[in-house]
Scaffold this motif. Structure first.
Motif, short mmCIF file in Angstrom:
data_model
loop_
_atom_site.label_atom_id
_atom_site.label_comp_id
_atom_site.label_asym_id
_atom_site.label_seq_id
_atom_site.Cartn_x
_atom_site.Cartn_y
_atom_site.Cartn_z
N ASP A 230 50.35 51.11 71.85
CA ASP A 230 49.23 51.82 71.57
C ASP A 230 48.32 53.39 72.83
O ASP A 230 48.94 53.02 73.47
CB ASP A 230 47.24 50.98 71.81
CG ASP A 230 46.16 51.62 71.47
OD1 ASP A 230 46.04 52.74 70.69
OD2 ASP A 230 45.42 50.72 71.63
N GLY A 231 48.20 54.33 72.04
CA GLY A 231 47.67 55.78 72.40
C GLY A 231 46.05 54.70 72.38
O GLY A 231 45.46 56.01 72.04
N ASP A 232 45.87 54.65 74.01
CA ASP A 232 45.31 54.39 74.53
C ASP A 232 43.55 55.31 75.01
O ASP A 232 44.16 55.75 75.54
CB ASP A 232 44.67 53.12 74.79
CG ASP A 232 43.38 51.94 74.63
OD1 ASP A 232 42.84 52.53 74.01
OD2 ASP A 232 42.89 51.32 76.17
N HIS A 233 42.48 56.02 74.25
CA HIS A 233 41.46 56.29 74.61
C HIS A 233 42.27 57.53 75.17
O HIS A 233 41.54 58.25 75.76
CB HIS A 233 40.79 55.43 76.34
CG HIS A 233 39.76 54.96 75.69
ND1 HIS A 233 38.42 54.64 75.36
CD2 HIS A 233 40.10 53.50 75.92
CE1 HIS A 233 38.16 53.44 74.92
NE2 HIS A 233 38.46 52.93 75.15
N GLN B 76 48.00 52.00 76.81
CA GLN B 76 47.55 52.45 78.36
C GLN B 76 46.56 53.65 78.15
O GLN B 76 46.90 54.97 76.93
CB GLN B 76 48.87 53.54 79.08
CG GLN B 76 49.70 51.77 79.58
CD GLN B 76 49.05 50.77 80.72
OE1 GLN B 76 48.57 51.70 81.66
NE2 GLN B 76 48.93 49.48 80.32
N SER B 77 45.77 54.17 78.50
CA SER B 77 44.82 55.54 78.84
C SER B 77 45.80 57.00 79.82
O SER B 77 46.33 56.14 80.43
CB SER B 77 43.41 55.16 79.35
OG SER B 77 43.44 54.34 80.28
N ILE B 78 45.23 57.75 79.43
CA ILE B 78 45.80 59.06 80.01
C ILE B 78 45.20 58.67 81.61
O ILE B 78 46.05 58.92 82.65
CB ILE B 78 44.84 60.36 79.75
CG1 ILE B 78 45.28 60.46 78.05
CG2 ILE B 78 45.38 61.53 80.70
CD1 ILE B 78 46.82 60.39 78.26
N ARG B 79 44.05 58.10 81.69
CA ARG B 79 43.49 58.04 83.20
C ARG B 79 44.48 56.76 83.44
O ARG B 79 45.41 57.25 84.84
CB ARG B 79 42.13 57.47 83.52
CG ARG B 79 41.58 57.12 84.65
CD ARG B 79 39.90 57.08 84.42
NE ARG B 79 39.83 55.51 83.96
CZ ARG B 79 38.67 55.64 83.19
NH1 ARG B 79 37.45 55.97 83.83
NH2 ARG B 79 38.28 53.94 83.04
#
Length: 519
Positions: free
Chosen positions: A173-176, A138-141
């Motif tokens: 995954d710490g994405d984007h 997941q991304s922060i957004r």
């Protein structure tokens, strides 16, 4: 079940573990784990899930129970909620519950369960496929739009892994992530992989400069850099095996340096501050640009990383064509393949794999990727279209709710236009008043309404009137009620992707026919 009945069930499992069928009692059979005379499983009861552990009394204390009962044989049975404390306890007994590095795995696939209810279905699909799943992605957004935390995402995936008895390994995954504090947040939440989005250090404005402006800006750099980069790249051709090469013209050198070198330096900083100390998998996204990544851009980026002693696990160029959200690839497949050959050769030369971002539904390019990425493998990222498969359940089981969601999404599309690149708008999409019970499912098969619904997921879930959610509760209640149906749709959706990547189907048409949805 009463605690006494759970103790009896646990003892029956220990006595005959291979023949115990517990589903009729609410015991989810795939979750059953027996360790000598101790047993653990997930219990489904009254629409909720809990962990049951039956273990030696003197060792069971690290669980945080909501109920417990001592047995007469030095055992204690505890019933616990699916919390972090209890996840830590069960993972000490079964380490495969925690995410691990994907290093050494040739084929990896990012799934990104935004809603927290897709991982079980995905794990059933991936068993025996030879693909390492990145369940938490997941991304922060995305976290903000779904009102979740990184820890919640990782924990949700971890519990699904235990529930399905999936022992083959999975990643998080710490994405984007863009800022150091976002990377740190992902690390502290248990992510084993970081995808660095270097947007703030990629200078897209350089692509708009004239040749004269570009030359002037490059030559304004310190002589040390001008001389170094010209010496290393200008008018040079780099052979990449038998079928590919990269040549640098003056423009190639100057654009590569001015657009990407700052991002190389930033990636180096993140690597030494977080990746190396925590032994994380490293992916770098260089695809946040306004034009496709040229072979020169890609080679320059990879070579400068190498000069800094860094080889990422995966790297994501911006490929030729359009990888828009929720729909198939847009572009000339022949040109895509020709350029992919070079990008793959660069990746193989520097020892990493290519990563395909916005990979959901890009069925036309998967046979090409699967065929050409044989040496190092591939990483494909999907996520958002799990939401669309959930909406497929809504459209089937409550078409009126689906019509409400579409009307809200259609009317408020301007809210998300600044955040995504997509073609759909109110002029080329069906008007809400034309949608009824008989054609509501078409919203999920036609590209434009798919994109509208896909991009509006956060707004739909968070929209409130009079301090109450308008759609969220109805949406999740319905999805929970029809979880089996959602699982079926999810598996069909992702199976289309991986069958094409693995060569088990040759064309989009073939795989679509194979996994045709039940309406």
């Amino acid at each position: 079940m009463k605690l006494e009945e759970l103790i009896e069930a646990a003892q029956n499992i220990i006595a005959n573990p291979s023949n115990f069928a517990g589903d009729d009692q609410g015991i989810y059979a795939p979750s059953i784990q027996v360790d000598r005379t101790n047993v653990y499983f997930i219990l489904h009861e009254d629409g909720k899930k809990c962990l049951v552990a039956y273990e030696d009394t003197n060792t069971i204390g690290d669980f945080d129970p909501i109920d417990s009962l001592d047995a007469e044989n030095g055992k204690t049975l505890v019933v616990t909620e699916l919390t972090k404390v209890n996840n830590d306890a069960i993972s000490r007994r079964f380490p495969w519950v925690k995410p691990i590095s994907r290093h050494g795995y040739k084929y990896t696939f990012g799934l990104g369960d935004r809603l927290g209810s897709a991982s079980n279905a995905h794990l059933r699909l991936f068993k025996g496929r030879g693909i390492f799943p990145i369940l938490a992605q997941q991304s922060i957004r995305e976290l903000l739009l779904t009102d979740r935390t990184e820890l919640d995402v990782v924990q949700s995936a971890s519990w699904a892994v235990f529930e399905e008895g999936y022992t083959d390994g999975w990643g998080a995954d710490g994405d984007h992530v863009k800022e150091p504090y976002e990377v740190e947040y992902a690390v502290e939440s248990g992510c084993t992989m970081i995808t660095l989005d270097a947007t703030k250090k990629i200078h897209n404005e350089i692509a708009d400069l004239s040749d004269e402006e570009l030359d002037a800006k490059f030559n304004a750099l310190d002589d040390e850099y001008v001389n170094r980069f010209n010496s290393a790249y200008l008018d040079k051709t780099f052979k990449l095996g038998e079928n590919a090469e990269v040549h640098f013209s003056k423009k190639d050198v100057e654009q590569s340096v001015l657009i990407f070198f700052d991002a190389v330096e930033y990636a180096t900083y993140i690597y030494h501050r977080f990746i190396k100390p925590f032994n994380l998998d490293f992916e770098i996204s260089m695809d946040e640009t306004i034009v496709p990544t040229t072979p020169g851009n890609h080679y320059f980026f990879a070579n400068e990383l190498k000069n800094n002693g860094i080889t990422p696990e995966t790297l994501a160029p911006k490929f030729y064509g359009e990888f828009q959200k929720a729909i198939d690839y847009i572009g000339d497949l022949g040109r895509f393949e020709k350029e992919y050959v070079v990008h793959e050769a660069i990746a193989e030369n520097f020892g990493y794999r290519l990563s395909i971002h916005s990979g959901s539904d890009k069925l036309s390019v998967y046979p090409i990727i699967g065929r050409l990425s044989k040496k190092n493998g591939w990483h494909v990222k999907t996520a958002g279209t799990n939401w669309l498969e959930a909406l497929r359940v809504i459209a089937k089981e409550d078409p009126k709710l689906m019509q409400e969601i579409y009307k809200y999404s259609f009317d408020n599309l301007a809210d998300v236009k600044p955040f995504y690149v997509f073609h759909a708008d109110q002029s080329n999409s069906p008007k809400p008043e034309t949608i009824n019970d008989s054609n509501v499912m078409s919203l999920l098969t036609d590209d434009n309404p798919r994109q509208i619904l896909h991009t509006m997921y956060g707004n739909v879930l968070n929209y409130q009137e009079s301090f109450k959610y308008v759609y969220r509760d109805r949406f999740f209640n319905l999805l929970k009620k029809y979880q089996d149906e959602y699982d079926d749709f999810l598996n069909r959706h992702i199976a289309e992707h991986i069958d094409l990547l693995q060569g088990k189907a040759a064309t989009k048409e073939e795989v679509k026919a194979k996994y045709e949805r039940k309406n």
